[in-house]
Every structure is written in structure tokens, then in C-alpha cells.
Design a protein around this motif. Structure first.
Motif, mmCIF file in Angstrom:
data_model
loop_
_atom_site.group_PDB
_atom_site.id
_atom_site.type_symbol
_atom_site.label_atom_id
_atom_site.label_comp_id
_atom_site.label_asym_id
_atom_site.label_seq_id
_atom_site.Cartn_x
_atom_site.Cartn_y
_atom_site.Cartn_z
ATOM 1 N N ARG A 194 0.770 -1.217 0.204
ATOM 2 C CA ARG A 194 0.018 -0.124 -0.002
ATOM 3 C C ARG A 194 0.854 1.352 -0.053
ATOM 4 N NH1 ARG A 194 -4.424 1.981 4.673
ATOM 5 N NH2 ARG A 194 -5.036 3.697 3.303
ATOM 6 N N ALA A 195 1.996 1.120 0.701
ATOM 7 C CA ALA A 195 2.761 2.351 0.906
ATOM 8 C C ALA A 195 3.635 2.746 -0.458
ATOM 9 C CB ALA A 195 3.776 2.151 1.967
ATOM 10 N N GLU A 196 3.883 1.528 -1.200
ATOM 11 C CA GLU A 196 4.494 1.658 -2.594
ATOM 12 C C GLU A 196 3.332 1.967 -3.641
ATOM 13 O OE1 GLU A 196 7.606 1.855 -3.335
ATOM 14 O OE2 GLU A 196 8.106 1.498 -1.297
ATOM 15 N N ASN A 197 2.055 2.178 -3.367
ATOM 16 C CA ASN A 197 0.805 2.426 -4.109
ATOM 17 C C ASN A 197 0.772 1.349 -5.180
ATOM 18 O OD1 ASN A 197 0.190 5.129 -3.286
ATOM 19 N ND2 ASN A 197 1.842 5.839 -4.387
ATOM 20 N N VAL A 198 0.831 -0.141 -4.674
ATOM 21 C CA VAL A 198 0.751 -1.315 -5.629
ATOM 22 C C VAL A 198 -0.672 -1.754 -5.012
ATOM 23 C CG1 VAL A 198 1.327 -3.537 -5.934
ATOM 24 C CG2 VAL A 198 2.974 -1.808 -5.852
ATOM 25 N N LEU A 199 -1.796 -1.675 -5.903
ATOM 26 C CA LEU A 199 -3.182 -2.336 -5.817
ATOM 27 C C LEU A 199 -2.883 -3.879 -5.367
ATOM 28 C CD1 LEU A 199 -6.030 -2.133 -5.990
ATOM 29 C CD2 LEU A 199 -5.973 -2.454 -8.302
ATOM 30 N N VAL A 200 -3.535 -4.225 -4.319
ATOM 31 C CA VAL A 200 -3.659 -5.617 -3.820
ATOM 32 C C VAL A 200 -5.064 -6.217 -4.449
ATOM 33 C CG1 VAL A 200 -3.503 -7.254 -2.257
ATOM 34 C CG2 VAL A 200 -1.776 -5.431 -2.286
ATOM 35 N N ASP A 201 -5.084 -7.002 -5.178
ATOM 36 C CA ASP A 201 -6.525 -7.589 -5.884
ATOM 37 C C ASP A 201 -7.216 -8.470 -4.778
ATOM 38 O OD1 ASP A 201 -7.186 -6.036 -8.157
ATOM 39 O OD2 ASP A 201 -5.019 -6.847 -8.736
ATOM 40 N N ALA A 202 -6.111 -9.415 -4.219
ATOM 41 C CA ALA A 202 -6.604 -10.512 -3.150
ATOM 42 C C ALA A 202 -5.142 -10.650 -2.289
ATOM 43 C CB ALA A 202 -6.983 -11.508 -4.056
ATOM 44 N N ALA A 203 -5.441 -11.071 -0.950
ATOM 45 C CA ALA A 203 -4.431 -11.417 -0.138
ATOM 46 C C ALA A 203 -4.977 -12.489 0.804
ATOM 47 C CB ALA A 203 -3.770 -10.289 0.464
ATOM 48 N N GLY A 204 -4.046 -13.398 1.437
ATOM 49 C CA GLY A 204 -4.498 -14.415 2.343
ATOM 50 C C GLY A 204 -3.491 -15.007 2.836
ATOM 51 N N VAL A 205 -3.511 -15.711 4.086
ATOM 52 C CA VAL A 205 -2.488 -16.354 4.591
ATOM 53 C C VAL A 205 -3.194 -17.505 5.403
ATOM 54 C CG1 VAL A 205 -2.230 -15.299 6.800
ATOM 55 C CG2 VAL A 205 -0.567 -16.569 6.300
ATOM 56 N N ALA A 206 -2.447 -18.891 5.295
ATOM 57 C CA ALA A 206 -3.223 -20.019 5.702
ATOM 58 C C ALA A 206 -1.928 -20.973 5.863
ATOM 59 C CB ALA A 206 -4.126 -20.593 4.946
ATOM 60 N N GLY A 207 -1.764 -21.597 7.096
ATOM 61 C CA GLY A 207 -0.624 -22.505 7.368
ATOM 62 C C GLY A 207 0.669 -21.878 7.027
ATOM 63 N N ASP A 208 1.456 -22.257 6.055
ATOM 64 C CA ASP A 208 2.739 -21.841 5.762
ATOM 65 C C ASP A 208 2.708 -21.279 4.558
ATOM 66 O OD1 ASP A 208 2.781 -24.202 4.516
ATOM 67 O OD2 ASP A 208 4.899 -24.861 5.119
ATOM 68 N N GLU A 209 1.719 -20.606 4.091
ATOM 69 C CA GLU A 209 1.639 -19.956 2.732
ATOM 70 C C GLU A 209 0.892 -18.720 2.741
ATOM 71 O OE1 GLU A 209 1.724 -21.965 -1.197
ATOM 72 O OE2 GLU A 209 -0.274 -21.543 -0.976
ATOM 73 N N LEU A 210 1.576 -17.841 1.987
ATOM 74 C CA LEU A 210 0.824 -16.317 2.068
ATOM 75 C C LEU A 210 0.682 -16.163 0.856
ATOM 76 C CD1 LEU A 210 1.877 -13.274 4.121
ATOM 77 C CD2 LEU A 210 1.866 -13.248 1.665
ATOM 78 N N VAL A 211 -0.259 -15.509 0.238
ATOM 79 C CA VAL A 211 -0.482 -15.168 -1.097
ATOM 80 C C VAL A 211 -0.976 -13.656 -1.499
ATOM 81 C CG1 VAL A 211 -1.668 -15.575 -3.547
ATOM 82 C CG2 VAL A 211 -1.119 -17.328 -2.044
ATOM 83 N N VAL A 212 -0.493 -12.698 -2.171
ATOM 84 C CA VAL A 212 -0.931 -11.647 -2.658
ATOM 85 C C VAL A 212 -1.049 -11.568 -4.084
ATOM 86 C CG1 VAL A 212 -0.306 -10.395 -0.429
ATOM 87 C CG2 VAL A 212 1.529 -10.400 -2.393
ATOM 88 N N VAL A 213 -1.899 -11.016 -4.743
ATOM 89 C CA VAL A 213 -2.292 -10.760 -5.907
ATOM 90 C C VAL A 213 -2.411 -9.174 -6.303
ATOM 91 C CG1 VAL A 213 -3.956 -11.287 -7.915
ATOM 92 C CG2 VAL A 213 -3.531 -12.920 -6.010
ATOM 93 N N VAL A 214 -1.454 -9.104 -7.570
ATOM 94 C CA VAL A 214 -1.370 -7.573 -7.717
ATOM 95 C C VAL A 214 -1.504 -7.706 -9.533
ATOM 96 C CG1 VAL A 214 0.236 -7.042 -6.100
ATOM 97 C CG2 VAL A 214 1.179 -7.837 -8.123
ATOM 98 N N PRO A 215 -1.740 -6.495 -9.939
ATOM 99 C CA PRO A 215 -1.575 -6.394 -11.265
ATOM 100 C C PRO A 215 -0.066 -7.007 -12.027
ATOM 101 C CG PRO A 215 -2.527 -4.275 -10.442
ATOM 102 C CD PRO A 215 -1.795 -5.215 -9.293
ATOM 103 N N ARG A 216 -0.418 -7.364 -13.065
ATOM 104 C CA ARG A 216 0.756 -8.164 -13.760
ATOM 105 C C ARG A 216 1.898 -6.834 -13.948
ATOM 106 N NH1 ARG A 216 -0.320 -11.353 -18.804
ATOM 107 N NH2 ARG A 216 -0.593 -13.138 -17.447
ATOM 108 N N SER A 217 1.577 -5.835 -14.255
ATOM 109 C CA SER A 217 2.526 -4.725 -14.440
ATOM 110 C C SER A 217 3.199 -4.427 -13.139
ATOM 111 C CB SER A 217 2.001 -3.500 -15.132
ATOM 112 O OG SER A 217 1.075 -2.887 -14.093
#
Length: 176
Positions: free
Chosen positions: A134-157
Motif C-alpha cells: 500500500r505504501a508503494e501504491n501497489v493495488l492488492v487485488d487479493a491477499a491471504g495467509v493459511a498454514g505456511d503459505e501467504l499469497v498476494v495478487v497484484v496487477p501483472r505490471s
């Protein structure tokens, strides 16, 4: 409720202020003026100082993680039914990286990029990652964490810069 208890409750309702108090970077008078607490500013500032003195100082820790990027992911509605193994019913070629309700991040020729982190992750790590993006002005389309995996989804660019930002964020996650 006492002025001190009201002040503490107002701070807890603002996690960013609690974190700033733990880090020791607060202008107490300005913070006191910003809180919706009945009382004079000096008394509220004193309550803030005393609260800060009672808090554990903010500490950071490096996480043992592997960060990778997966391009071509997309957001898709999924059939929430499951097969015998408990997996979501998706197309044979698609893998769900993250799902919530009837929406999933899938690997199926999408226009987004997923940053996938394996290792020592938790809600604090997710908070640090999303905050830095957010501080870098990157849009996060989805995010989550479960177990030992974290995923964030951003625009390809933004994928490459998001990868570097996530790696940097995980190098010093604040431990609460």
C-alpha cells in the motif's frame, strides 16, 4: 470508565497508533488531540505516555521464507462443491492458489500476478506485506495467509516491484 481506560480503548481502536506508541515515534499532544476522548489534551497526552511506558517495545524479526512470483493468475468464481479429497471443483488445468467463499485466485491465463510466500508466515507477515505494498501504491487485488503459505495478487505490471517489496517487507516483520 477512567480517562486512562478511555484513552487505551481509543488507541486499541487505532492499530497504527498502538504500533507507533510501541515504536516510540508519537507526538503525544498531537495524538491526544486526534482521539475522541473527553478530557483536556494534557491529561490525555499523559495517559498516552503512561500507556506507551507499559507496552513492550516494537521488535522485528526476519522470516525464513521463499518468495516466488506466478504470472498469469486470475480471479474466478468457483463451484464451492468439493470432490472426495475436499478440493474445490475447478477446471483440470486450473490450480486454486487462494479461495474465499465462492471466489478464488486461479492459475488460468489471467491478467494478474501472484506473489506466493512459503515458510514462516502468519497474520503479522500478511499485515506487513499488504502495508508495504500500500505504501508503494501497489493495488492488492487479493491477499491471504493459511498454514505456511501467504499469497498476494497484484496487477501483472506491478509483479516485479511487488516481489521485491514483499521480500523487503518480510526481512523485518514487527512481532506483536
Amino acid at each position: 470508565m477512567s480517562l486512562a481506560a478511555e484513552t487505551r480503548a481509543a488507541v486499541r481502536a487505532r492499530p497504527w497508533l498502538l504500533q507507533a506508541l510501541r515504536a516510540g515515534v508519537v507526538n503525544y499532544a498531537a495524538a491526544a488531540e486526534s482521539l475522541d476522548v473527553d478530557g483536556d489534551t494534557d491529561s490525555i497526552a499523559t495517559a498516552l505516555r503512561r500507556f506507551a511506558d507499559d507496552l513492550e517495545p516494537a521488535e522485528t524479526a526476519e522470516r525464513d521464507v521463499v518468495v516466488r512470483m506466478r504470472s498469469g493468475v486470475g480471479l474466478a468464481g468457483v463451484d464451492v462443491g468439493t470432490d472426495d479429497s475436499g478440493s474445490l471443483d475447478l477446471d483440470a488445468d486450473a490450480e486454486a492458489l487462494l479461495s474465499v467463499g465462492e471466489e478464488a485466485v486461479v492459475t488460468a491465463d489471467g491478467s494478474l500476478t501472484a506473489i506466493v510466500v512459503d515458510g514462516e508466515v502468519d497474520a503479522s507477515a500478511l499485515t506487513a506485506v499488504v502495508g508495504r505494498l500500500r505504501a508503494e501504491n501497489v493495488l492488492v487485488d487479493a491477499a491471504g495467509v493459511a498454514g505456511d503459505e501467504l499469497v498476494v495478487v497484484v496487477p501483472r505490471s506491478d509483479g516485479a516491484s511487488a516481489l521485491r517489496t514483499v521480500e523487503d517487507a518480510l526481512a523485518s516483520v514487527s512481532e506483536l
